[in-house]
Design a protein around this motif. Sequence first.
Motif, short mmCIF file in Angstrom:
data_model
loop_
_atom_site.label_atom_id
_atom_site.label_comp_id
_atom_site.label_asym_id
_atom_site.label_seq_id
_atom_site.Cartn_x
_atom_site.Cartn_y
_atom_site.Cartn_z
N VAL A 115 10.28 9.77 -7.37
CA VAL A 115 10.47 8.32 -7.24
C VAL A 115 9.30 7.70 -6.47
N ILE A 116 8.90 8.35 -5.38
CA ILE A 116 7.79 7.83 -4.57
C ILE A 116 6.49 7.80 -5.39
N GLY A 117 6.22 8.89 -6.12
CA GLY A 117 5.01 8.92 -6.94
C GLY A 117 5.02 7.87 -8.04
N ASN A 118 6.18 7.71 -8.72
CA ASN A 118 6.26 6.72 -9.79
C ASN A 118 6.13 5.30 -9.25
N VAL A 139 -1.99 2.38 -0.42
CA VAL A 139 -0.87 2.85 -1.23
C VAL A 139 -0.78 4.38 -1.20
N ASP A 140 -1.93 5.05 -1.33
CA ASP A 140 -1.93 6.52 -1.27
C ASP A 140 -1.47 7.02 0.09
N ALA A 141 -1.91 6.36 1.15
CA ALA A 141 -1.52 6.79 2.50
C ALA A 141 -0.02 6.66 2.71
N LEU A 145 2.68 9.76 3.29
CA LEU A 145 3.55 9.79 4.47
C LEU A 145 5.02 9.87 4.07
N LEU A 146 5.41 9.12 3.05
CA LEU A 146 6.80 9.17 2.59
C LEU A 146 7.15 10.54 2.02
N ARG A 147 6.24 11.12 1.25
CA ARG A 147 6.52 12.45 0.69
C ARG A 147 6.63 13.51 1.79
#
Length: 377
Positions: A115-118, A139-141, A145-147
């Motif tokens: 979900v985070i990646g999408n 956005v990548d950072a 961090l969320l992953r």
Amino acid sequence: MQQLESWLSRLTGGDATLTLVLQVFVVVTVVVVGNFLLRRLLDRLAARTAQTANPWDTALVQAARRPLPLLAWIVGLAFAARIVQSEADAPLFEAISPVRTIGVIGCLTWFLVRVIGNMQEALLQRQITRGETVDRTTVDAIGKLLRVSVLITAVLVGLQSLGFSISGVLAFGGIGGIAVGFAAKDLLANFFGGLMVYLDRPFAVGEWIRSPEKEIEGTVEEIGWRLTRIRTFDKRPLYVPNAVFTQITVENPSRMSHRRIKEHVGVRYGDMAVVAAIVTDIKAMLRGHPDIEQSQTMIVNVDAFGASSVDILIYTFTRTTVWVEYHEIKQDVLLKIAGIVTAHGAEIALPTRTVHLAAGEMEPSAPPALLPAPAFR
């Protein structure tokens, strides 16, 4: 469940083994059919959400297409194994509950990571579609961090579900962190170096950077937690540990406001009478040039008396920062300067040297006396 067992018992005439086999068969059949229907449902939802303008629905459905069917298999097979465990007391079946717990946590973690990646890709695509500035680095950072947060939480929940004490694990991590810190000093230095790059933002993905201290120059392609990948101008990938950026000076030409033109034009000493007029016309040309930034410093003056020319300094800035456009503008400016010099009847000086001789030195000297030819025998 008890009604199903009683019905199967009457159907098999009380045979316990046959009843057990039928129960397992029924559970597996339900799992297979349910998994098939679940996949069809997810495929239909994915096709429907792909036609909508909301990218978040698509991100959720696409993230669930793989973990959800796997979760159905894990729960169904664990249920079938529990049925077999009720009739067989083998020690192997004691691992059913932990395996099911780890499987469920793993599927949920997989779903959240997807979900985070999408959503990360959907957010970037949405900014591109709307014509907004894409801040891929931020956005990548946030995505990384969320992953990392999801993975750490999943590990802690899994350990707690297996009966381990979280406080003990954290205490062990605090004590063992010292040893790990010494053993993985470079790894941690690169990790915190990447964190500083994300926080300080000296450069972002897609920008051109260079280091005067190191042979580092190119376009940033990816900023990882350990390495930053840079594509050099000869198209070779350059992998730089993030700890390097905490020790060197990084120049970011992509963030320049203007590009500078700094050139010296040499005029012959014989054209000294028109040098002032040439300087005036060059300055007027630059003042009227549409691609020259008038608010920046502009200098057109005689700078020095060179070895073979009167040097005129041209110092100005272009409006554009694009490398190719800058060279087109610079070429146009230099050709117009050459035209101004020619229009005044002057010439751009070439490297020359004048030798002055005294009058007596101009007379030819007497030829040397000829020596007699040697005699050969």
